[in-house]
Write an enzyme that holds these catalytic residues in place. Structure first.
Site, PDB file in Angstrom:
ATOM      1  N   LYS A 168       0.790  -1.161  -0.131  1.00 39.78           N
ATOM      2  CA  LYS A 168      -0.050  -0.195  -0.022  1.00 39.78           C
ATOM      3  C   LYS A 168       0.942   1.572  -0.608  1.00 39.78           C
ATOM      4  O   LYS A 168       0.545   2.072  -0.695  1.00 39.78           O
ATOM      5  CB  LYS A 168      -1.148  -0.082   1.419  1.00 39.78           C
ATOM      6  CG  LYS A 168      -1.694   1.336   1.557  1.00 39.78           C
ATOM      7  CD  LYS A 168      -1.783   1.198   3.038  1.00 39.78           C
ATOM      8  CE  LYS A 168      -1.628   1.648   4.180  1.00 39.78           C
ATOM      9  NZ  LYS A 168      -0.916   3.106   4.416  1.00 39.78           N
ATOM     10  N   ASN A 169       1.663   1.269   0.611  1.00 39.75           N
ATOM     11  CA  ASN A 169       2.785   2.846   1.016  1.00 39.75           C
ATOM     12  C   ASN A 169       3.861   2.765  -0.232  1.00 39.75           C
ATOM     13  O   ASN A 169       4.101   4.047  -0.398  1.00 39.75           O
ATOM     14  CB  ASN A 169       3.639   2.401   2.058  1.00 39.75           C
ATOM     15  CG  ASN A 169       2.873   3.166   3.378  1.00 39.75           C
ATOM     16  OD1 ASN A 169       1.272   2.937   3.262  1.00 39.75           O
ATOM     17  ND2 ASN A 169       3.161   2.591   4.480  1.00 39.75           N
ATOM     18  N   CYS A 223      -3.898  12.026  13.423  1.00 40.59           N
ATOM     19  CA  CYS A 223      -4.486  11.497  13.257  1.00 40.59           C
ATOM     20  C   CYS A 223      -3.597  10.529  14.715  1.00 40.59           C
ATOM     21  O   CYS A 223      -3.557  11.517  15.781  1.00 40.59           O
ATOM     22  CB  CYS A 223      -4.541  10.601  12.112  1.00 40.59           C
ATOM     23  SG  CYS A 223      -1.968   9.993  12.524  1.00 40.59           S
ATOM     24  N   ARG A 266       1.842  14.747  12.789  1.00 35.61           N
ATOM     25  CA  ARG A 266       2.344  14.756  11.858  1.00 35.61           C
ATOM     26  C   ARG A 266       1.911  16.162  10.615  1.00 35.61           C
ATOM     27  O   ARG A 266       1.131  16.067   9.849  1.00 35.61           O
ATOM     28  CB  ARG A 266       0.995  13.184  10.854  1.00 35.61           C
ATOM     29  CG  ARG A 266       1.514  12.261  12.216  1.00 35.61           C
ATOM     30  CD  ARG A 266       0.586  11.206  11.641  1.00 35.61           C
ATOM     31  NE  ARG A 266       1.660  10.848  10.064  1.00 35.61           N
ATOM     32  CZ  ARG A 266       0.829   9.447   9.216  1.00 35.61           C
ATOM     33  NH1 ARG A 266      -0.261   8.719   9.510  1.00 35.61           N
ATOM     34  NH2 ARG A 266       1.853   9.613   8.213  1.00 35.61           N
ATOM     35  N   ASP A 312       6.021   0.511  11.851  1.00 36.92           N
ATOM     36  CA  ASP A 312       5.021   0.733  11.318  1.00 36.92           C
ATOM     37  C   ASP A 312       4.400  -1.108  11.527  1.00 36.92           C
ATOM     38  O   ASP A 312       3.727  -1.880  11.393  1.00 36.92           O
ATOM     39  CB  ASP A 312       4.750   0.383   9.575  1.00 36.92           C
ATOM     40  CG  ASP A 312       3.903   2.091   9.292  1.00 36.92           C
ATOM     41  OD1 ASP A 312       4.097   2.277  10.592  1.00 36.92           O
ATOM     42  OD2 ASP A 312       4.377   1.967   7.957  1.00 36.92           O
ATOM     43  N   ARG A 369      -7.970  -0.367   5.634  1.00 37.38           N
ATOM     44  CA  ARG A 369      -7.423  -0.076   5.106  1.00 37.38           C
ATOM     45  C   ARG A 369      -6.129  -0.041   4.688  1.00 37.38           C
ATOM     46  O   ARG A 369      -5.793   0.053   3.862  1.00 37.38           O
ATOM     47  CB  ARG A 369      -7.467   1.431   6.109  1.00 37.38           C
ATOM     48  CG  ARG A 369      -7.785   2.195   6.247  1.00 37.38           C
ATOM     49  CD  ARG A 369      -7.657   3.524   7.384  1.00 37.38           C
ATOM     50  NE  ARG A 369      -6.536   4.137   6.250  1.00 37.38           N
ATOM     51  CZ  ARG A 369      -6.350   6.045   6.758  1.00 37.38           C
ATOM     52  NH1 ARG A 369      -7.325   6.043   7.787  1.00 37.38           N
ATOM     53  NH2 ARG A 369      -6.036   6.776   6.322  1.00 37.38           N
TER      54      ARG A 369
END
Ligand code: EPZ
Length: 417
Positions: free
Chosen positions: A22-23, A116, A121, A304, A396
């Site tokens: 995804k990233n 978030c 961030r 992560d 997500r």
């Protein structure tokens, strides 16, 4: 809202396949705006964040089609250079459109992303990079406006490593006039994959896998077809599932070289890992040994995977310390893990985990993507039933996680809300 119900304590066995990253895909989707025509991306998982980015690109005027893990983006008719609040507020990565829009239209308007669940961030480094390349930045009414009649190459010296700011700087600089030097660039595999994609489009970027990038601006980029790299964080999450549940499993379609820091820490925790070209087999030891980690930019231990590794440490024979240096407040999962009878305290940016003999199933709530993954792992290891609410967070970034885990023996069900 959907929930997961997990009955823990099952042995897992077999092979689990990793999806595309995804990233890595999110910035590449925006990079397609730099060329007029149709780009084709293979190995794209069907994830909410990807759907959200497709939405952002459609608003800009791109035609986006998704079919069978292939994403086609035709940016021939893009004419709008704005990413509105409704979309950016749902996904911070929408900021990735900023560089490509500025490069293509000389103008970009993107809603200011808020904080978030994992911290404040800021985006100052993204804006600093664009200013260095000649953009004038204004912030008004909650929007960032960047304008430039001609982007010019320059030296960008980041005071701190940022994945997102590096990606935006690269995408702004590829068609700027002259040479750009990016110092203290992020060298995460997702950045390298963006560089490879852009070079395939015709860009001239050197220094991939290092923190010093040299970009010689080109006047034109062409649309291309490319395979997306596997998701190292998904792979790492599944390896930790094996370690936590005391199960031998193989994780396939991954790039072991992207997981060096995790592999070393899993070995220190007593696991045996057998590494092949594109798969890893994990064999847990007799007990889980306590291991300390510090999250840092690649190639060090990734933030992560912090929540998932912390979950492993809840069952270790002794005490471990986990220091979070990327997002110092990223410990929302701790209170939820303690509901499962874990023993974790947080002091500043460090979690102190005293291993317990067992976790006990309970009702918990997901707070962000990786925290949700950690709760799923805890549920697999806990005795009895764990119910996880707000699992939209996990959708997500993990494709069909319950189906992948069920296929190797987990008892996990999605209850539609
Ligand atoms: C990317 O976020 C990832 N997101 C994150 O993954 C990941 O946790 C993070 O990199 C770190 O590896 C995507 O790729 C979409 P950063 P990003 O800019 O780019 C500070 C997940 O779970 N900073 O590298 O936003 C920042 O506050 C997500 O998949 C500034 O100070 O992270 C942090 O302390 C969550 N100013 C540090 O830099 C800026 O302008 C690194 O953040 C930008 C960042």
């Amino acid at each position: 809202m959907d929930k997961f119900i997990i009955t823990g304590g099952k042995k897992l066995s077999g092979t689990i396949n990793v999806s595309g990253s995804k990233n890595a895909i999110l910035p590449i989707m925006t990079a397609t705006l730099l060329a007029k025509g149709k780009s084709v991306l293979h190995n794209v998982p069907f994830l909410n964040d990807i759907k959200m980015m497709a939405h952002v690109l459609r608003v800009i005027g791109a035609r986006v089609n998704y079919n069978d893990n292939t994403l086609e983006i035709d940016s021939s008719h893009c004419s709008f250079f704005e990413a509105p609040y409704e979309l950016v507020s749902k996904m911070r990565a929408s900021i990735y459109v900023m560089g490509p829009l500025l490069a293509r239209f000389g103008e970009a308007k993107v809603s200011f992303p808020g904080g978030c669940a994992i911290g404040t961030r800021p985006v100052d480094l993204h804006l600093m990079a664009m200013e260095q390349l000649g953009a004038k930045i204004d912030i008004s009414h909650g929007y960032i406006l960047a304008k430039c009649s001609k982007l010019k190459g320059n030296k960008i010296n980041f005071p701190k490593v940022s994945v997102g700011a590096t990606a935006n700087a690269i995408m702004t600089a590829v068609t700027a006039q002259g040479k750009t030097d990016i110092l203290h660039a992020a060298c995460e595999p997702e950045i390298t994959s963006l560089i490879e994609f852009l070079n395939k489009m015709g860009a001239k970027i050197e220094g991939e896998n290092t923190d010093h990038l040299i970009i010689n601006g080109v006047t034109r980029l062409e649309p291309v077809t490319a395979d997306m790299i596997p998701d190292r964080i998904e792979a790492g999450t599944f390896l930790i599932a094996g370690a936590l549940s005391g199960s031998e499993i193989s994780v396939s379609h991954c790039k072991p070289e992207h997981l060096t820091a995790l592999i070393q820490k899993l070995r220190e925790s007593g696991c045996t890992l057998n590494i092949e070209k594109d798969s890893i087999t994990i064999r847990p030891g007799k007990e889980i040994l306590p291991v300390d980690i510090i999250t840092e930019p690649y190639p060090k231990f990734p933030t992560d995977l912090q929540a998932q590794f912390l979950t492993l440490m809840t069952l270790a024979k002794g005490q471990s310390h986990i220091r979070e240096t990327i997002f110092p407040d990223r410990f929302m999962h701790v209170a939820e893990l303690n509901r499962l009878d874990a023993d974790i305290k947080v002091e500043g940016n460090t979690a102190i985990i005293s291993g317990v003999d067992k976790l006990s199933g309970a009702q918990v709530m997901a707070t962000d993507l990786r925290a949700s993954a950690a709760l799923v792992l805890a549920g697999l290891a806990a005795q009895g039933k764990t119910t996880i609410s707000r699992i939209y967070h996990i959708d997500r970034g993990y494709e069909r996680i319950e189906q992948k885990l069920s296929a190797i023996g987990a008892d996990i069900q999605r209850i539609q809300g």
